[in-house]
Design a protein around this motif. Structure first.
Motif, short mmCIF file in Angstrom:
data_model
loop_
_atom_site.label_atom_id
_atom_site.label_comp_id
_atom_site.label_asym_id
_atom_site.label_seq_id
_atom_site.Cartn_x
_atom_site.Cartn_y
_atom_site.Cartn_z
N TYR A 219 48.20 -20.99 18.58
CA TYR A 219 48.24 -22.07 19.56
C TYR A 219 46.83 -22.34 20.06
N ASN A 220 46.66 -23.45 20.74
CA ASN A 220 45.43 -23.75 21.45
C ASN A 220 45.82 -24.42 22.77
N GLU A 221 44.83 -24.91 23.49
CA GLU A 221 45.13 -25.52 24.79
C GLU A 221 46.03 -26.74 24.64
N ASP A 222 45.81 -27.53 23.59
CA ASP A 222 46.68 -28.69 23.35
C ASP A 222 48.13 -28.28 23.15
N THR A 223 48.34 -27.15 22.48
CA THR A 223 49.70 -26.65 22.26
C THR A 223 50.40 -26.42 23.60
N LEU A 224 49.72 -25.75 24.50
CA LEU A 224 50.34 -25.41 25.78
C LEU A 224 50.50 -26.64 26.66
N ARG A 225 49.55 -27.57 26.60
CA ARG A 225 49.68 -28.82 27.35
C ARG A 225 50.87 -29.62 26.83
N ALA A 226 51.01 -29.70 25.51
CA ALA A 226 52.14 -30.42 24.91
C ALA A 226 53.45 -29.74 25.27
N ALA A 227 53.47 -28.42 25.19
CA ALA A 227 54.69 -27.68 25.51
C ALA A 227 55.12 -27.94 26.95
N LYS A 228 54.15 -27.91 27.86
CA LYS A 228 54.47 -28.16 29.26
C LYS A 228 55.05 -29.56 29.45
N SER A 229 54.49 -30.54 28.77
CA SER A 229 54.99 -31.90 28.91
C SER A 229 56.41 -32.05 28.38
N CYS A 230 56.84 -31.12 27.53
CA CYS A 230 58.19 -31.15 26.96
C CYS A 230 59.18 -30.30 27.75
N GLY A 231 58.74 -29.72 28.88
CA GLY A 231 59.64 -28.93 29.71
C GLY A 231 59.60 -27.44 29.48
N ILE A 232 58.62 -26.96 28.72
CA ILE A 232 58.50 -25.53 28.43
C ILE A 232 57.85 -24.82 29.62
N LYS A 233 58.41 -23.66 29.99
CA LYS A 233 57.91 -22.89 31.13
C LYS A 233 57.14 -21.63 30.71
N ALA A 234 57.43 -21.09 29.53
CA ALA A 234 56.80 -19.83 29.13
C ALA A 234 56.74 -19.75 27.61
N VAL A 235 55.75 -18.97 27.12
CA VAL A 235 55.51 -18.84 25.67
C VAL A 235 55.47 -17.35 25.31
N PRO A 236 56.62 -16.74 25.09
CA PRO A 236 56.64 -15.32 24.70
C PRO A 236 56.26 -15.14 23.23
N LEU A 237 55.27 -14.29 22.99
CA LEU A 237 54.95 -13.88 21.63
C LEU A 237 55.62 -12.52 21.39
N TRP A 238 54.92 -11.54 20.83
CA TRP A 238 55.57 -10.27 20.53
C TRP A 238 54.54 -9.16 20.44
N ASN A 239 55.04 -7.94 20.62
CA ASN A 239 54.17 -6.76 20.51
C ASN A 239 54.45 -5.95 19.25
N GLU A 240 55.67 -6.06 18.74
CA GLU A 240 56.03 -5.41 17.48
C GLU A 240 56.85 -6.39 16.64
N GLU A 241 56.86 -6.13 15.33
CA GLU A 241 57.73 -6.90 14.44
C GLU A 241 58.54 -5.94 13.59
N ILE A 242 59.84 -6.20 13.48
CA ILE A 242 60.74 -5.34 12.72
C ILE A 242 61.20 -6.06 11.45
N PHE A 243 61.06 -5.39 10.32
CA PHE A 243 61.55 -5.86 9.03
C PHE A 243 62.72 -4.96 8.61
N VAL A 244 63.29 -5.24 7.48
CA VAL A 244 64.42 -4.42 7.04
C VAL A 244 63.97 -3.03 6.61
N ASP A 245 62.68 -2.89 6.23
CA ASP A 245 62.22 -1.60 5.70
C ASP A 245 61.02 -1.01 6.43
#
Length: 301
Positions: A219-245
């Motif tokens: 993302y960049n600043e434009d991403t967050l500005r656009a998201a806010k204009s669409c009604g988005i309040k928060a942008v959760p990413l992640w700390n771990e990723e789980i696969f099948v193996d």
């Protein structure tokens, strides 16, 4: 004209019918139906005892027994731990250090962990490629909460599958229309990707989400500005990723932490060496072995 014998038989039939009607009326009165009485106010018939009401502890024991049976049925090594009650006061969510944008004041915060001292983590699943009915049944049976981030180019193949997911209590969120690399797009094109998905979510699932996850976590600043204009309040990413193996980690210690957000994807045997239920088994083994419970992300936001 009837004979005396016929009259006698006819009289017996009438008496029997009247007796039956009287018995039905008496039963109705006893049950409270005939008088319109509240069934809760009607006492049990003589010789019968009303079943005792379950107290909270008994209900909890029954729920735990049902979850243990479900865990065995779905091949989990251990019964999942129960998450604590959601916090009465929601934690303050801010940008994670190093994830800020230059002029980010007032924009939806980007974060990978929820501030909490409880040993809870949050499962989030992205895109919508795999639509496995067994996964829906498994998560419902085990009562494992998760949050979905959907992209329209994948979910439009079967909106009904994700309506079932919504009807089972899963919150559906925004992951763009076509899953592009957003920083490579203009502000207007980013806005079309995010707001366009908001429109799809409203039309297909009845609600515009307040959570958004950018594809690939970019993302960049434009991403967050656009998201806010669409009604988005928060942008959760992640700390771990789980696969099948295997697992992958953002932090140097390669471990789970209270409040961590975990990412997975809607994938099956075409992409993985297993199924989504296989992924859940690996996920729950690690989580439970380390003493964590899975909580509902939206309860903390």
């Amino acid at each position: 004209m009837r004979s005396v014998r016929q009259n006698y038989k006819y009289g017996l039939k009438v008496a029997a019918a009247r007796t039956g009607i009287a018995a039905l009326a008496l039963a109705a009165l006893v049950s409270g139906c005939a008088s319109g009485a509240d069934p809760k106010s009607v006492k049990p018939a003589p010789g019968r005892q009303a079943p005792p009401a379950l107290d909270a502890a008994a209900e909890l024991r029954l729920a735990q027994a049902a979850r243990a049976a479900a865990a065995k049925r779905w091949g989990l090594a251990k019964t999942p731990l129960t998450a604590p009650a959601p916090p009465a006061k929601k934690p303050v969510i801010e940008f994670r250090d190093g994830f800020e944008v230059e002029d980010g004041e007032g924009l939806p915060p980007v974060f990978t962990t929820i501030p909490t001292k409880h040993k809870v983590i949050f499962l989030t699943i992205d895109d919508g490629a795999e639509k496995d009915p067994a996964f829906l049944r498994m998560m419902s049976d085990l009562k494992i909460p998760y949050t979905a981030f959907l992209s329209d180019y994948l979910v439009k193949e079967d909106y009904g599958y994700f309506r079932q997911m919504r009807d089972r209590g899963v919150v559906l969120n925004n992951h763009t229309l076509h899953h592009p690399y957003l920083p490579g797009l203009s502000y207007e094109r980013q806005k079309r990707e995010i707001c366009g998905m908001q429109d799809v979510m409203k039309k297909q699932f009845g609600k515009r989400p307040t959570l958004f996850r950018p594809p690939f976590g970019n993302y960049n600043e434009d991403t967050l500005r656009a998201a806010k204009s669409c009604g988005i309040k928060a942008v959760p990413l992640w700390n771990e990723e789980i696969f099948v193996d295997h697992w992958e980690y953002r932090e140097w210690d390669r471990d789970l932490h209270p409040g961590d957000i975990v990412l997975s994807h809607f994938r099956g045997k075409k992409d993985w060496k297993g199924t989504m239920p296989d992924m859940v088994r690996r996920f729950m083994k690690m989580v439970t072995d380390k003493g964590y419970a899975v909580a509902r992300l939206e309860d903390y936001l």
